[in-house]
Scaffold this motif. Structure first.
Motif, PDB file in Angstrom:
ATOM      1  N   ARG A  24       6.671  11.794  -7.076  1.00  0.00           N
ATOM      2  CA  ARG A  24       6.330  11.863  -5.656  1.00  0.00           C
ATOM      3  C   ARG A  24       5.791  10.512  -5.172  1.00  0.00           C
ATOM      4  NH1 ARG A  24       2.460  15.355  -5.897  1.00  0.00           N
ATOM      5  NH2 ARG A  24       3.853  17.157  -5.952  1.00  0.00           N
ATOM      6  N   TYR A  25       4.901   9.916  -5.997  1.00  0.00           N
ATOM      7  CA  TYR A  25       4.290   8.656  -5.590  1.00  0.00           C
ATOM      8  C   TYR A  25       5.326   7.522  -5.556  1.00  0.00           C
ATOM      9  CZ  TYR A  25      -0.268  10.916  -6.084  1.00  0.00           C
ATOM     10  OH  TYR A  25      -1.335  11.741  -5.942  1.00  0.00           O
ATOM     11  N   ARG A  26       6.329   7.598  -6.393  1.00  0.00           N
ATOM     12  CA  ARG A  26       7.362   6.571  -6.367  1.00  0.00           C
ATOM     13  C   ARG A  26       8.094   6.543  -5.003  1.00  0.00           C
ATOM     14  NH1 ARG A  26       8.623   4.267 -11.286  1.00  0.00           N
ATOM     15  NH2 ARG A  26       7.870   5.393 -13.129  1.00  0.00           N
ATOM     16  N   ILE A  27       8.185   7.722  -4.361  1.00  0.00           N
ATOM     17  CA  ILE A  27       8.849   7.812  -3.057  1.00  0.00           C
ATOM     18  C   ILE A  27       7.906   7.350  -1.929  1.00  0.00           C
ATOM     19  CG2 ILE A  27       9.917   9.397  -1.400  1.00  0.00           C
ATOM     20  CD1 ILE A  27      10.769  11.101  -3.787  1.00  0.00           C
ATOM     21  N   LEU A  28       6.619   7.695  -2.048  1.00  0.00           N
ATOM     22  CA  LEU A  28       5.653   7.424  -0.979  1.00  0.00           C
ATOM     23  C   LEU A  28       5.181   5.985  -0.954  1.00  0.00           C
ATOM     24  CD1 LEU A  28       3.527  10.711  -1.164  1.00  0.00           C
ATOM     25  CD2 LEU A  28       5.350  10.139   0.467  1.00  0.00           C
ATOM     26  N   VAL A  29       5.117   5.346  -2.087  1.00  0.00           N
ATOM     27  CA  VAL A  29       4.577   3.974  -2.140  1.00  0.00           C
ATOM     28  C   VAL A  29       5.423   3.008  -1.295  1.00  0.00           C
ATOM     29  CG1 VAL A  29       4.221   1.988  -3.671  1.00  0.00           C
ATOM     30  CG2 VAL A  29       3.309   4.208  -4.287  1.00  0.00           C
ATOM     31  N   PRO A  30       6.726   2.997  -1.390  1.00  0.00           N
ATOM     32  CA  PRO A  30       7.507   2.053  -0.564  1.00  0.00           C
ATOM     33  C   PRO A  30       7.341   2.295   0.940  1.00  0.00           C
ATOM     34  CG  PRO A  30       8.823   2.874  -2.389  1.00  0.00           C
ATOM     35  CD  PRO A  30       7.593   3.700  -2.361  1.00  0.00           C
ATOM     36  N   GLN A  31       7.020   3.500   1.352  1.00  0.00           N
ATOM     37  CA  GLN A  31       6.852   3.831   2.764  1.00  0.00           C
ATOM     38  C   GLN A  31       5.432   3.513   3.274  1.00  0.00           C
ATOM     39  OE1 GLN A  31       7.960   7.951   3.186  1.00  0.00           O
ATOM     40  NE2 GLN A  31      10.059   7.590   2.408  1.00  0.00           N
ATOM     41  N   GLY A  32       4.534   3.122   2.320  1.00  0.00           N
ATOM     42  CA  GLY A  32       3.166   2.821   2.680  1.00  0.00           C
ATOM     43  C   GLY A  32       2.334   4.042   2.978  1.00  0.00           C
ATOM     44  N   ALA A  33       2.791   5.202   2.517  1.00  0.00           N
ATOM     45  CA  ALA A  33       2.054   6.440   2.778  1.00  0.00           C
ATOM     46  C   ALA A  33       0.817   6.546   1.898  1.00  0.00           C
ATOM     47  CB  ALA A  33       2.955   7.649   2.557  1.00  0.00           C
ATOM     48  N   ILE A  34       0.880   5.919   0.701  1.00  0.00           N
ATOM     49  CA  ILE A  34      -0.268   5.955  -0.217  1.00  0.00           C
ATOM     50  C   ILE A  34      -0.540   4.551  -0.669  1.00  0.00           C
ATOM     51  CG2 ILE A  34       0.160   8.328  -1.013  1.00  0.00           C
ATOM     52  CD1 ILE A  34       1.399   7.124  -3.524  1.00  0.00           C
ATOM     53  N   PHE A  79      -0.871   5.020  -6.845  1.00  0.00           N
ATOM     54  CA  PHE A  79       0.362   5.053  -7.658  1.00  0.00           C
ATOM     55  C   PHE A  79       0.076   4.590  -9.090  1.00  0.00           C
ATOM     56  CE2 PHE A  79       3.983   2.742  -9.404  1.00  0.00           C
ATOM     57  CZ  PHE A  79       4.929   3.762  -9.480  1.00  0.00           C
ATOM     58  N   ASP A  80      -0.708   3.511  -9.167  1.00  0.00           N
ATOM     59  CA  ASP A  80      -1.068   3.013 -10.504  1.00  0.00           C
ATOM     60  C   ASP A  80      -1.829   4.074 -11.309  1.00  0.00           C
ATOM     61  OD1 ASP A  80       0.147   0.654  -9.897  1.00  0.00           O
ATOM     62  OD2 ASP A  80      -1.722  -0.356  -9.297  1.00  0.00           O
ATOM     63  N   ALA A  81      -2.717   4.815 -10.667  1.00  0.00           N
ATOM     64  CA  ALA A  81      -3.477   5.861 -11.355  1.00  0.00           C
ATOM     65  C   ALA A  81      -2.542   6.975 -11.840  1.00  0.00           C
ATOM     66  CB  ALA A  81      -4.547   6.415 -10.430  1.00  0.00           C
ATOM     67  N   ALA A  82      -1.541   7.316 -10.995  1.00  0.00           N
ATOM     68  CA  ALA A  82      -0.585   8.355 -11.401  1.00  0.00           C
ATOM     69  C   ALA A  82       0.257   7.904 -12.589  1.00  0.00           C
ATOM     70  CB  ALA A  82       0.304   8.724 -10.225  1.00  0.00           C
ATOM     71  N   LEU A  83       0.624   6.609 -12.577  1.00  0.00           N
ATOM     72  CA  LEU A  83       1.406   6.066 -13.706  1.00  0.00           C
ATOM     73  C   LEU A  83       0.595   6.076 -14.995  1.00  0.00           C
ATOM     74  CD1 LEU A  83       3.990   4.736 -14.730  1.00  0.00           C
ATOM     75  CD2 LEU A  83       3.029   2.504 -13.987  1.00  0.00           C
ATOM     76  N   ALA A  84      -0.693   5.696 -14.875  1.00  0.00           N
ATOM     77  CA  ALA A  84      -1.557   5.690 -16.066  1.00  0.00           C
ATOM     78  C   ALA A  84      -1.752   7.105 -16.602  1.00  0.00           C
ATOM     79  CB  ALA A  84      -2.889   5.045 -15.720  1.00  0.00           C
ATOM     80  N   ARG A  85      -1.882   8.047 -15.675  1.00  0.00           N
ATOM     81  CA  ARG A  85      -2.038   9.442 -16.121  1.00  0.00           C
ATOM     82  C   ARG A  85      -0.798   9.917 -16.879  1.00  0.00           C
ATOM     83  NH1 ARG A  85      -1.781  14.563 -12.078  1.00  0.00           N
ATOM     84  NH2 ARG A  85      -2.065  16.204 -13.662  1.00  0.00           N
ATOM     85  N   PHE A  86       0.382   9.528 -16.405  1.00  0.00           N
ATOM     86  CA  PHE A  86       1.632   9.914 -17.075  1.00  0.00           C
ATOM     87  C   PHE A  86       1.718   9.308 -18.478  1.00  0.00           C
ATOM     88  CE2 PHE A  86       6.044   8.890 -18.123  1.00  0.00           C
ATOM     89  CZ  PHE A  86       6.611  10.161 -18.126  1.00  0.00           C
ATOM     90  N   ASP A  87       1.396   8.026 -18.574  1.00  0.00           N
ATOM     91  CA  ASP A  87       1.440   7.358 -19.883  1.00  0.00           C
ATOM     92  C   ASP A  87       0.450   7.996 -20.871  1.00  0.00           C
ATOM     93  OD1 ASP A  87       3.378   5.676 -18.935  1.00  0.00           O
ATOM     94  OD2 ASP A  87       1.978   4.041 -18.424  1.00  0.00           O
ATOM     95  N   LYS A  88      -0.722   8.336 -20.348  1.00  0.00           N
ATOM     96  CA  LYS A  88      -1.742   8.957 -21.216  1.00  0.00           C
ATOM     97  C   LYS A  88      -1.277  10.325 -21.718  1.00  0.00           C
ATOM     98  CE  LYS A  88      -6.591  10.372 -21.270  1.00  0.00           C
ATOM     99  NZ  LYS A  88      -7.855  10.490 -20.481  1.00  0.00           N
TER     100      LYS A  88
END
Length: 403
Positions: A151-161, A166-175
């Protein structure tokens, strides 16, 4: 002095003085005659009294003696034998065999107390379940983190978040993904611990390693079993079993005679426990070393046919043969010393000695068997005269000459 008086002084040489030598000559003649009579009586007694004869006993012999190259002695030894124990330590709580019990490969022989190792196994199995539950939890976390990241991958380019979210969501996925790998490794470790605990439990069950017979029982219920034990209150092995199908005779052969033996050479085996039976054998192998102290080589002879009466550690005699014994010559025959058979009246006879009397018995002579002669007409155990002279007749009284 008057002439009449001189005549009275003459020496008297009358018959009384000559009688003494005549009497001596008379007794001398009687003494010589008596000696001659005694000598004649002694000769007569010698001719008419018991004759002294040497004797031998009729025996049983095997024709294979004619093919024997050399003889050796040894013992029956199982080539497959094991002292069965456990790699674990514990007290015997059940023993299911006795000496002489027949066991099959994998059959349970004994059990050791296993409460402690069983508890360790249950704990290890529980740890496996905990690790599996943690893995399921982490998989759920990974799935949630993956959805958020998409979801964040879609919202980040639009400047919605913001980018930090996004970085926190990526870190959570890696963890979450790393936790999955950790939990999978934890499951493998827990399973290994459970397997080790299962092995410890299995070691409390003692099984037969092969088909065989129990030779010795070393432990009883209540004894402590310790591998490689030297303690006085513990045992190392529970039982000793042997594979009776691998019984062979191990015989020591002088190294000077080893050239007369070859692998697969026919042999005949006689056991002290079964003296009336001859077993067919073959040379199995020769141990390629010499015993320096005895100057012998160990030769192993296998039994051609299995016999349940043959047991380990029986004493054995082995005859190494030049060729196999024909089937019609495997039975024992009656044999005597050749000098016992003589010809009387155109027939062959022996003189059997019974109650100090010689009895003439007709026999039929056969082939030579070593130093003996096969005969028919007598039986084993009969005592016969050796080299009987012409003076020995049927019914004559005899005495056994001392050798």
């Amino acid at each position: 002095m008057a002439e009449h008086d001189l005549e009275k002084l003459k020496i008297d040489r009358g018959p009384s003085a000559a009688a003494v030598p005549r009497r001596r000559r008379h007794w001398l003649r009687w003494a010589i005659a008596a000696l001659i009579v005694l000598a004649l009586i002694a000769v007569a007694l010698k001719l008419t009294g018991p004759q002294a004869v040497e004797t031998a006993t009729v025996t049983s012999a095997y024709p294979s003696q004619s093919y024997t190259l050399l003889n050796a002695t040894g013992y029956v030894v199982p080539q497959r034998k094991a002292a069965v124990a456990s790699k674990g330590q514990g007290r015997v709580e059940w023993l299911g065999v006795l000496e002489g019990s027949v066991v099959k490969q994998g059959e349970v022989i004994a059990r050791l107390e296993s409460d402690d190792v069983a508890a360790s196994l249950a704990q290890a199995q529980a740890q496996v379940k905990v690790a599996q539950a943690n893995l399921q939890l982490q998989r759920a976390e990974l799935k949630n983190a993956e959805v958020d990241l998409k979801r964040y991958r879609i919202l980040v380019p639009q400047g919605a978040i913001p980018a930090t979210q996004f970085d926190a969501a990526l870190a959570r996925f890696d963890k979450a993904q790393a936790s999955i790998n950790s939990d999978e490794a934890a499951i493998l470790s827990a399973r290994a611990n459970a397997q080790a605990a299962q092995v410890a439990v299995d070691q409390t069950v003692i099984r037969a390693p092969f088909d065989g017979v129990v030779l010795e029982k070393h432990a009883n219920v209540g004894d402590n079993i310790t591998p490689f034990s030297s303690a006085s209150d513990s045992k190392g092995a529970v039982v000793t079993i042997a594979d009776m199908k691998t019984l062979e005779v191990e015989a020591d052969v002088a190294e000077s005679n080893i050239a007369r033996i070859a692998v697969d050479q026919p042999c005949e085996i006689q056991l002290d426990a079964l003296p009336d039976v001859r077993f067919a054998g073959r040379v199995s192998r020769m141990v390629p070393t010499v015993d320096r102290s005895k100057a012998t080589v160990l030769v192993k002879v296998r039994f051609v046919d299995r016999d349940a009466r043959v047991l380990p550690d029986m004493s054995a005699k082995v005859a190494f043969l030049s060729k196999p014994v024909p089937p019609d010559q495997k039975q024992a025959v009656i044999a005597v010393q050749p000098s016992a058979v003589v010809t009387r009246g155109g027939r062959q006879v022996v003189y059997v000695i019974r109650q100090d009397t010689a009895h003439e018995v007709p026999v039929t002579a056969g082939a030579r068997i070593g130093d003996l002669l096969a005969v028919q007409g007598v039986k084993p155990g009969d005592v016969v005269a050796l080299s009987p002279g012409e003076t020995l007749k049927d019914g004559a009284r005899v005495t056994v000459a001392k050798k």
